[in-house]
Design a protein around this motif. Structure first.
Motif, PDB file in Angstrom:
ATOM      1  N   ASN A 145      46.091-125.108  44.880  1.00 44.32           N
ATOM      2  CA  ASN A 145      46.330-124.575  43.538  1.00 44.32           C
ATOM      3  C   ASN A 145      45.039-123.941  43.022  1.00 44.32           C
ATOM      4  OD1 ASN A 145      46.861-124.214  40.804  1.00 44.32           O
ATOM      5  ND2 ASN A 145      48.170-126.042  40.683  1.00 44.32           N
ATOM      6  N   ASN A 353      45.738-120.963  34.722  1.00 41.35           N
ATOM      7  CA  ASN A 353      46.305-122.295  34.851  1.00 41.35           C
ATOM      8  C   ASN A 353      46.291-122.687  36.330  1.00 41.35           C
ATOM      9  OD1 ASN A 353      47.586-124.675  34.314  1.00 41.35           O
ATOM     10  ND2 ASN A 353      49.636-123.766  34.385  1.00 41.35           N
ATOM     11  N   ALA A 354      45.098-122.974  36.823  1.00 42.28           N
ATOM     12  CA  ALA A 354      44.932-123.359  38.230  1.00 42.28           C
ATOM     13  C   ALA A 354      43.914-124.486  38.262  1.00 42.28           C
ATOM     14  CB  ALA A 354      44.431-122.177  39.051  1.00 42.28           C
ATOM     15  N   GLN A 355      43.995-125.313  39.294  1.00 42.07           N
ATOM     16  CA  GLN A 355      43.092-126.464  39.330  1.00 42.07           C
ATOM     17  C   GLN A 355      41.686-126.080  39.740  1.00 42.07           C
ATOM     18  OE1 GLN A 355      45.040-129.560  41.457  1.00 42.07           O
ATOM     19  NE2 GLN A 355      46.312-130.004  39.691  1.00 42.07           N
ATOM     20  N   LEU A 376      43.784-128.461  31.067  1.00 46.55           N
ATOM     21  CA  LEU A 376      44.978-127.959  31.741  1.00 46.55           C
ATOM     22  C   LEU A 376      46.172-128.688  31.148  1.00 46.55           C
ATOM     23  CD1 LEU A 376      43.811-128.046  35.491  1.00 46.55           C
ATOM     24  CD2 LEU A 376      44.247-125.992  34.129  1.00 46.55           C
ATOM     25  N   PRO A 377      47.375-128.136  31.297  1.00 46.05           N
ATOM     26  CA  PRO A 377      48.545-128.819  30.750  1.00 46.05           C
ATOM     27  C   PRO A 377      48.600-130.274  31.222  1.00 46.05           C
ATOM     28  CG  PRO A 377      49.156-126.679  31.665  1.00 46.05           C
ATOM     29  CD  PRO A 377      47.718-126.890  31.981  1.00 46.05           C
TER      30      PRO A 377
HETATM   31  C1  LIG Z   1      48.630-125.637  39.352  1.00 48.89           C
HETATM   32  O1  LIG Z   1      48.000-126.551  38.490  1.00 48.89           O
HETATM   33  C2  LIG Z   1      48.352-126.401  37.127  1.00 48.89           C
HETATM   34  C3  LIG Z   1      47.468-127.328  36.328  1.00 48.89           C
HETATM   35  O2  LIG Z   1      47.554-128.665  36.783  1.00 48.89           O
HETATM   36  C4  LIG Z   1      49.836-126.661  36.950  1.00 48.89           C
HETATM   37  O3  LIG Z   1      50.201-126.534  35.586  1.00 48.89           O
HETATM   38  C5  LIG Z   1      50.601-125.686  37.805  1.00 48.89           C
HETATM   39  O4  LIG Z   1      51.991-125.952  37.714  1.00 48.89           O
HETATM   40  C6  LIG Z   1      50.152-125.774  39.256  1.00 48.89           C
HETATM   41  N1  LIG Z   1      50.771-124.719  40.015  1.00 48.89           N
HETATM   42  C7  LIG Z   1      51.350-124.937  41.187  1.00 48.89           C
HETATM   43  C8  LIG Z   1      51.922-123.730  41.863  1.00 48.89           C
HETATM   44  O5  LIG Z   1      51.404-126.061  41.691  1.00 48.89           O
END
Ligand SMILES: *[C@@H]1O[C@H](CO)[C@@H](O)[C@H](O)[C@H]1NC(C)=O
Ligand SMILES: Cc1cc2nc3c(=O)[nH]c(=O)nc-3n(C[C@H](O)[C@H](O)[C@H](O)COP(=O)(O)OP(=O)(O)OC[C@H]3O[C@@H](n4cnc5c(N)ncnc54)[C@H](O)[C@@H]3O)c2cc1C
Ligand SMILES: *[C@@H]1O[C@H](CO)[C@@H](O)[C@H](O)[C@H]1NC(C)=O
Ligand SMILES: *[C@@H]1O[C@H](CO)[C@@H](O)[C@H](O)[C@H]1NC(C)=O
Length: 537
Positions: A145, A353-355, A376-377
């Motif tokens: 991610n 919105n990426a880790q 992050l959410p």
């Molecule tokens: C990537 O991480 C974000 C934050 O934790 C999350 O909201 C998002 O759904 C994730 N995307 C995927 C493709 O897993």
């Protein structure tokens, strides 16, 4: 001249001995030196085995060692956030009914809030948590991610990541053969090249992929790391337990798992916990150990030293007699790397919105390659927090700079990623691990061509002085679980000695290897092998 110098040394030693003998030392059965994961686990094992007469001696005013939660930035109610300057992830959890990482067990059974006296750090109370969460606040991090960048903005080099993952997988398989067939170890770099992974120095995408999946975990480059033992560490943690990485953002701090462990055996105001006590010398033999500190001396049947490899390498502790040469060799043969987390708080998040946000610098490998948003959410939403990570050479450079200088560099990189309008952080801070006198670095690494026996010498006891810590773990070195297993092992062993149930006539419980032999016999250094000049005689 030599003789005079010799006499002088002897008389100085005699004086030191006299000075030491003037004091009457406090008596205990076991002196546990260091209150990090290994020390606290060792003390807990003693306690569980019925040995209550021990002292837990710690340099700092707190329990936890390299688990180190600190206050940072400002939160919604004006209180700061808690962030982790040291260990942050539970690495490897559990698969089905398989073995469970003990750190995962501790994190999922966290129930108490402990109250420590602010001035001296003594435990003064504890209360059961009212809302009783069985698990700390953790989030699984997923390296897939990730959004990728270079100095011109978003970039696409997921292919480089996949190529490296494939090469690494093949090296891990090879490493298993080297291990089983007793073949010579080599650098992880050699293994990678054998599988066609050999990025050009100016291939910044592949260089960044390699940093992200290798240096970003092990702190050293593949050239500086053992093929066999890096693979062992990877397999032991991520295959044996699970591939899961849990990021701890619990506002009580990750180290509350150690504080809770300590509270299992320490009463309130327990005099066996000696904070602010710096060990300066250890006299050891096969019957007892005397520990010299800035607060006096302690005489014990056994001692367990859990100081970091860096502390041992810096000769902070004066050993009498001197450590045997096999022990000194081992201490100086392994490496302690530095992992720097630069914490920043921004007025508002501007990131994807990426880790992870991975940045490929066109010129310098490892130049601010990793950004980890914490806002992050569902995580620290609304906090504006973000971490930038650098390791080793870049850490040493950043450690030598002011926060202002580092901020200017980080912002230049972030603006190349997100444009010139993004705001400066309101707070920026990082811990200078290399300069920290109770650690001198972050966690250990196993260099190429160093054997199991050499590492065993790092673990092995000298007389009644035992060693434990992340660096002494053969398979989990570098990780919290390594410190945990080593602390438990030594604690259990010493308890069995004191109870008379163990094998304590075997003084060298932990085997050592006074001589490490090479792989090529000396008679092969001859003409036939192109060895024309005798350099030794
Ligand atoms: C990537 O991480 C974000 C934050 O934790 C999350 O909201 C998002 O759904 C994730 N995307 C995927 C493709 O897993
Ligand atoms: C930045 C960073 C990130 C990390 N990330 C992770 C992670 O995500 N996951 C993971 O599993 N591991 C991680 N680690 C590694 C993990 O923190 C360590 O493996 C573990 O905490 C080591 O525990 P220990 O008991 O062996 O040593 P320590 O925690 O170093 O304990 C030794 C204790 O001895 C004390 N001491 C030292 N010198 C003296 C002296 N002269 N006198 C008295 N006391 C002394 C120290 O103050 C310390 O409390 C990280 C470490 C760092 C620094
Ligand atoms: C690591 O795991 C792989 C896959 O299970 C295995 O083939 C290899 O032998 C292991 N290597 C080591 C060094 O344990
Ligand atoms: C004690 O040590 C001996 C010799 O190393 C070993 O054979 C024996 O199994 C040990 N016993 C126990 C109970 O550990």
């Amino acid at each position: 001249m030599k003789r005079v110098a010799g006499l002088l040394t002897i008389s100085l030693v005699a004086l030191a001995v006299q000075a030491k003998e003037k004091q009457t030392c406090e008596r205990t059965r076991v002196a546990v030196l260091g209150a990090g994961m290994a020390g606290v686990t060792a003390a807990k094992s003693l306690s569980e085995n019925g040995i209550h007469d021990f002292l837990l001696v710690e340099y700092q005013d707190r329990i936890g060692g390299r688990m180190h939660d600190v206050s940072f930035g400002s939160g919604p109610d004006g209180y700061p956030y808690t962030v982790e300057a040291g260990a942050n992830w539970v690495q490897g959890t559990v698969t089905g009914e398989g073995p469970e990482n003990p750190i995962y067990t501790l994190v999922t059974h966290s129930t108490r809030i402990l109250i420590f006296h602010a001035a001296d750090g003594v435990l003064i109370g504890q209360e059961e948590q009212d809302h009783n969460p069985v698990c700390m606040d953790v989030g699984e991090t997923d390296q897939d991610n990730t959004t990728y960048f270079d100095d011109k903005g978003p970039a696409e080099y997921g292919y480089a990541i996949h190529e490296f993952q494939e090469a690494m997988h093949k090296v891990n398989i090879d490493a298993g053969s080297l291990l089983k067939d007793n073949l010579q170890d080599r650098s992880f770099r050699a293994g990678l090249r054998l599988h066609g992974w050999d990025p050009a120095k100016d291939d910044s995408y592949r260089q960044t992929a390699e940093w992200w999946l290798f240096d970003g975990e092990f702190v050293y480059t593949p050239s500086e790391s053992s093929e066999v033992f890096t693979s062992v560490a990877e397999n032991a943690t991520f295959n044996y337990f699970s591939g899961e990485n849990l990021f701890v953002y619990d506002q009580r701090g990750f180290a509350s798992i150690i504080r809770e462990e300590a509270a299992e055996f320490l009463a309130e105001n327990d005099n066996r916990l000696r904070l602010n006590t710096q060990v300066t010398g250890v006299d050891y033999n096969r019957d007892s150990v005397t520990v010299w500190t800035n607060q006096g001396c302690i005489e014990a049947d056994y001692a367990i030293m859990t100081f970091s490899l860096g502390v041992l390498q810096k000769n902070v502790v004066d050993f009498t007699p001197q450590l045997p040469s096999w022990k000194k060799d081992a201490i100086h043969s392994f490496e302690l790397g530095t992992y720097t987390k630069i914490f920043m708080q921004f007025p508002e998040p501007f990131w994807d919105n990426a880790q992870y946000l991975i940045y490929a610098d066109p010129e310098t490998r490892g130049y601010y390659p990793e950004f980890q948003p914490l806002d992050l959410p569902g995580v620290l939403e609304g906090s504006g927090l973000m971490i930038a990570t650098v390791v080793n050479d870049q850490s040493y450079r950043v450690e030598a700079q002011t926060y202002e200088e580092t901020q200017a560099e980080v912002m230049e990189v972030l603006r190349s990623m997100y444009g010139p309008e993004i705001p400066d952080p309101t707070h920026l801070w990082y811990k200078r691990w290399t300069q920290t006198p109770w650690a001198y670095g972050s966690y250990s690494n196993w260099p190429p061509s160093t054997s199991l026996q050499a590492h065993q010498n790092l673990r092995a006891n000298v007389g009644n002085l035992f060693f434990a810590g992340e660096a002494t773990s053969q398979e989990f070195f570098g990780y919290l679980q390594g410190a945990y297993f080593e602390g438990k092992h030594v604690g259990d062993f010493i308890a069995s000695c004191l109870q008379g149930t163990g094998n304590c006539t075997v003084t060298d419980e932990q085997q050592n290897y006074p001589v490490l032999t090479g792989v090529t016999p000396y008679n092969l250094y001859n003409d036939e092998h192109g060895w024309f000049v005798d350099t030794v005689s």
